[in-house]
Motif scaffolding. Structure first.
Motif, mmCIF file in Angstrom:
data_model
loop_
_atom_site.group_PDB
_atom_site.id
_atom_site.type_symbol
_atom_site.label_atom_id
_atom_site.label_comp_id
_atom_site.label_asym_id
_atom_site.label_seq_id
_atom_site.Cartn_x
_atom_site.Cartn_y
_atom_site.Cartn_z
ATOM 1 N N PHE A 132 47.920 93.784 61.928
ATOM 2 C CA PHE A 132 49.015 94.377 62.694
ATOM 3 C C PHE A 132 48.639 94.315 64.176
ATOM 4 C CE2 PHE A 132 49.713 96.989 58.744
ATOM 5 C CZ PHE A 132 50.951 96.429 58.425
ATOM 6 N N THR A 133 49.487 93.682 64.989
ATOM 7 C CA THR A 133 49.333 93.751 66.444
ATOM 8 C C THR A 133 49.971 95.053 66.890
ATOM 9 O OG1 THR A 133 49.345 91.352 66.714
ATOM 10 C CG2 THR A 133 49.925 92.674 68.644
ATOM 11 N N PRO B 128 43.186 94.230 74.874
ATOM 12 C CA PRO B 128 42.983 92.844 74.434
ATOM 13 C C PRO B 128 44.218 91.981 74.628
ATOM 14 C CG PRO B 128 43.231 94.312 72.547
ATOM 15 C CD PRO B 128 43.134 95.186 73.752
ATOM 16 N N GLY B 129 43.989 90.691 74.831
ATOM 17 C CA GLY B 129 45.072 89.722 74.777
ATOM 18 C C GLY B 129 45.478 89.514 73.330
ATOM 19 N N TRP B 130 46.615 88.890 73.138
ATOM 20 C CA TRP B 130 47.157 88.723 71.789
ATOM 21 C C TRP B 130 46.281 87.818 70.927
ATOM 22 C CZ3 TRP B 130 51.534 84.828 70.499
ATOM 23 C CH2 TRP B 130 51.895 84.944 69.146
ATOM 24 N N HIS B 131 45.807 86.706 71.483
ATOM 25 C CA HIS B 131 45.119 85.708 70.664
ATOM 26 C C HIS B 131 43.755 86.185 70.172
ATOM 27 C CE1 HIS B 131 48.266 83.281 72.376
ATOM 28 N NE2 HIS B 131 47.758 83.400 73.599
ATOM 29 N N ILE B 132 43.050 86.954 71.018
ATOM 30 C CA ILE B 132 41.671 87.319 70.685
ATOM 31 C C ILE B 132 41.589 88.219 69.459
ATOM 32 C CG2 ILE B 132 41.588 89.370 72.183
ATOM 33 C CD1 ILE B 132 38.769 86.781 71.691
ATOM 34 N N GLU B 133 42.602 89.067 69.255
ATOM 35 C CA GLU B 133 42.509 90.027 68.151
ATOM 36 C C GLU B 133 42.413 89.325 66.803
ATOM 37 O OE1 GLU B 133 46.713 91.572 66.864
ATOM 38 O OE2 GLU B 133 46.587 91.725 69.041
ATOM 39 N N CYS B 134 43.179 88.221 66.621
ATOM 40 C CA CYS B 134 43.157 87.533 65.331
ATOM 41 C C CYS B 134 41.820 86.826 65.099
ATOM 42 C CB CYS B 134 44.321 86.552 65.223
ATOM 43 S SG CYS B 134 45.917 87.352 64.935
ATOM 44 N N SER B 135 41.240 86.271 66.155
ATOM 45 C CA SER B 135 39.910 85.665 66.020
ATOM 46 C C SER B 135 38.898 86.701 65.554
ATOM 47 C CB SER B 135 39.454 85.074 67.358
ATOM 48 O OG SER B 135 40.150 83.890 67.651
ATOM 49 N N MET C 45 41.666 84.121 52.884
ATOM 50 C CA MET C 45 42.950 83.744 53.474
ATOM 51 C C MET C 45 43.382 84.768 54.517
ATOM 52 S SD MET C 45 46.301 83.040 51.124
ATOM 53 C CE MET C 45 47.906 82.576 51.780
ATOM 54 N N TYR C 46 43.750 84.276 55.688
ATOM 55 C CA TYR C 46 44.224 85.145 56.769
ATOM 56 C C TYR C 46 45.634 84.715 57.168
ATOM 57 C CZ TYR C 46 44.236 87.689 61.241
ATOM 58 O OH TYR C 46 44.543 88.544 62.282
ATOM 59 N N VAL C 47 46.537 85.682 57.265
ATOM 60 C CA VAL C 47 47.912 85.405 57.663
ATOM 61 C C VAL C 47 48.282 86.329 58.818
ATOM 62 C CG1 VAL C 47 50.334 85.387 56.958
ATOM 63 C CG2 VAL C 47 48.565 84.662 55.337
ATOM 64 N N CYS C 48 48.772 85.751 59.906
ATOM 65 C CA CYS C 48 49.152 86.566 61.060
ATOM 66 C C CYS C 48 50.277 87.530 60.690
ATOM 67 C CB CYS C 48 49.607 85.676 62.211
ATOM 68 S SG CYS C 48 48.250 84.822 63.025
#
Length: 469
Positions: free
Chosen positions: A67-68, A206-213, A25-28
């Motif tokens: 964590f961003t 990095p851009g915001w979206h790529i880090e979670c991927s 499970m992954y949660v932003c």
């Protein structure tokens, strides 16, 4: 049978994890440029409650939440506070940990930071370029959204509508760089004096979206069970994660997408957010409100429903919470004169309520119906505690079930009376805390004991205790 509402299909689906008995499970997580507000806490608590129920059902849950710790907001706030981005991140990550601990949120299995995964992010972006899904323009790398054939599916967006909308919200300079208005940045070219890292495309971040991927697949695999976050992240953030990840791996990214509702404030039910300035931080709320009441308010609203936040709501949650605690205390008191053995009829009633509780929670984590069963259990306890003759084993079973089901909502029921062995355990914990310079925890234990009539005396020979008359 557990069913969950999948945002991708807009349907409730039978939950079947990839590996039997295990849930990945992954949660932003938050962008750590300020204290979290109650709207942020809603997502944290909602998915912690879901995690707790999955564990109650016997699953091993591998729970990853990021964590961003670098983006435009981080850079701007660091300048404003006269500090560096890493120092700002450390400050608010520590605050996040303290605030969520007060709300009794279980620690994640892993809390990865974006800045600790730069090499992996660069490699991920390079793979997308090699596969034709991304392109470099003067040091900024963009993702070709239209090339991903199902782009917009998760957000239920039409790609042509997205194009016209994107044109209105992108600067003319950026629009000139992009092949298509709906393309988005994977890697951003650094501006002068900005925090940056070396890459094949020059200095950037990095851009915001790529880090979670990158972080989700790194710790959970190319395909995992549940991805959670606020409904505001469904598009574009989660849509972009899905597009990036599936383009790179040629595999399905996530089996079940779960999104929690907003926290609203005021008569107009306006969404709480930092950008609107209508937020209240958990850090400030904890100075005046019972953390358990805040937790109870959030965890007893079904995760997809909005919560209207108000002081009245917090006060009502505290009252309802006290009802459960009172039932627990009443049962604990009757243990003193309870007879041995058990009451078969009561035991059957307890089992039936527990089964009804599970049926409620199996319906997409319907905590509102679930907590109703906990109230029913508390009522049963109060009625039983009034009987002239009660049975010890049945009381213990009832207390155990009250404690167990309440814990799914993050609520800790505690006996109001402490025996000597428990006092000694707490004294040892306090001594350990003092030795490790965890003085806040040391003071917390001292105050907890004092509130229950236990006075500590620190002497050269060690800590002694006495009970108030």
């Amino acid at each position: 049978m557990l069913k969950v509402y999948n945002s991708l299909t807009n349907e409730k689906e039978k939950f079947e994890p990839i590996t039997p008995g295990v849930v990945n499970m992954y949660v932003c997580g938050p962008t750590v440029y300020n204290y979290i507000h109650i709207g942020n806490a809603r997502s944290v608590v909602a998915f912690d409650t879901i995690r707790r129920y999955l564990e109650y059902c016997g699953y091993q849950v591998n729970y990853v939440s990021n964590f961003t710790d670098v983006d435009d907001k981080m850079i701007n706030e660091a300048k404003k506070e006269g500090t560096t981005v890493p120092k700002l991140a450390d400050k608010y990550i520590n605050a996040y940990m303290e605030d969520t601990k007060a709300l009794n949120v279980k620690p994640a299995t892993v809390n990865p930071r974006a800045t600790d995964n730069i090499k992996d992010i660069i490699a991920f972006v390079a793979d997308l370029i090699d596969k034709g899904y991304a392109y470099n323009v003067n040091g900024t790398v963009y993702y070709r959204a239209r090339k991903f054939k199902s782009y917009g599916l998760l957000g239920h967006e039409n790609i042509d509508d997205l194009e016209s909308g994107a044109s209105e919200h992108v600067s003319s300079e950026e629009l000139a760089q992009k092949e298509d208005p709906i393309d988005f940045a994977l890697w951003k070219k650094a501006k002068p004096d900005e925090i940056s890292w070396d890459s094949p495309w020059g200095k950037g971040r990095p851009g915001w979206h790529i880090e979670c991927s990158v972080m989700s697949t790194k710790y959970l695999g190319n395909t995992f069970d549940i991805h959670g976050g606020g409904i505001d992240l469904e598009f574009p953030h989660h849509e972009n994660e899905r597009a990036q990840s599936e383009a790179k791996t040629d595999q399905k990214f996530v089996n079940y997408w779960l999104h929690n509702g907003f926290v609203t404030v005021g008569d107009d039910d306006e969404k709480m957010s930092k950008s609107k300035g209508n937020f209240v931080t958990v850090h400030d709320l904890l100075k005046k409100d019972n953390p358990q009441a805040l937790r109870f308010l959030i965890s007893t609203t079904q995760y997809r429903r909005p919560i209207r936040f108000s002081q009245q709501g917090v006060d009502e949650a505290a009252t309802n919470l006290q009802k459960i605690q009172t039932a627990f205390d009443n049962l604990n008191y009757r243990l003193k004169d309870a007879e041995a053995y058990n009451d078969p009829k009561l035991d059957q009633e307890i089992r039936q309520i527990q089964a009804d509780f599970q049926d409620a929670m199996d319906d997409d984590f319907n905590v509102q119906n679930g907590i109703a069963k906990v109230y029913e259990l508390a009522k049963l306890g109060n009625v039983y505690a009034e009987r002239p003759i009660v049975f010890k084993e049945s009381i213990k079973l009832l207390m155990k079930r009250l404690e167990q089901l309440s814990s799914i909502f993050g609520i800790k029921l505690q006996s109001s009376e402490l025996n000597d062995d428990k006092v000694k355990e707490l004294i040892q914990e306090r001594n350990d805390a003092r030795e490790n310079k965890q003085f806040a925890r040391s003071d917390e234990i001292r105050d907890e004991l004092k509130n229950k009539g236990i006075i500590l005396e620190d002497t050269p020979q060690g800590t002694r205790f006495r009970r108030e008359n």
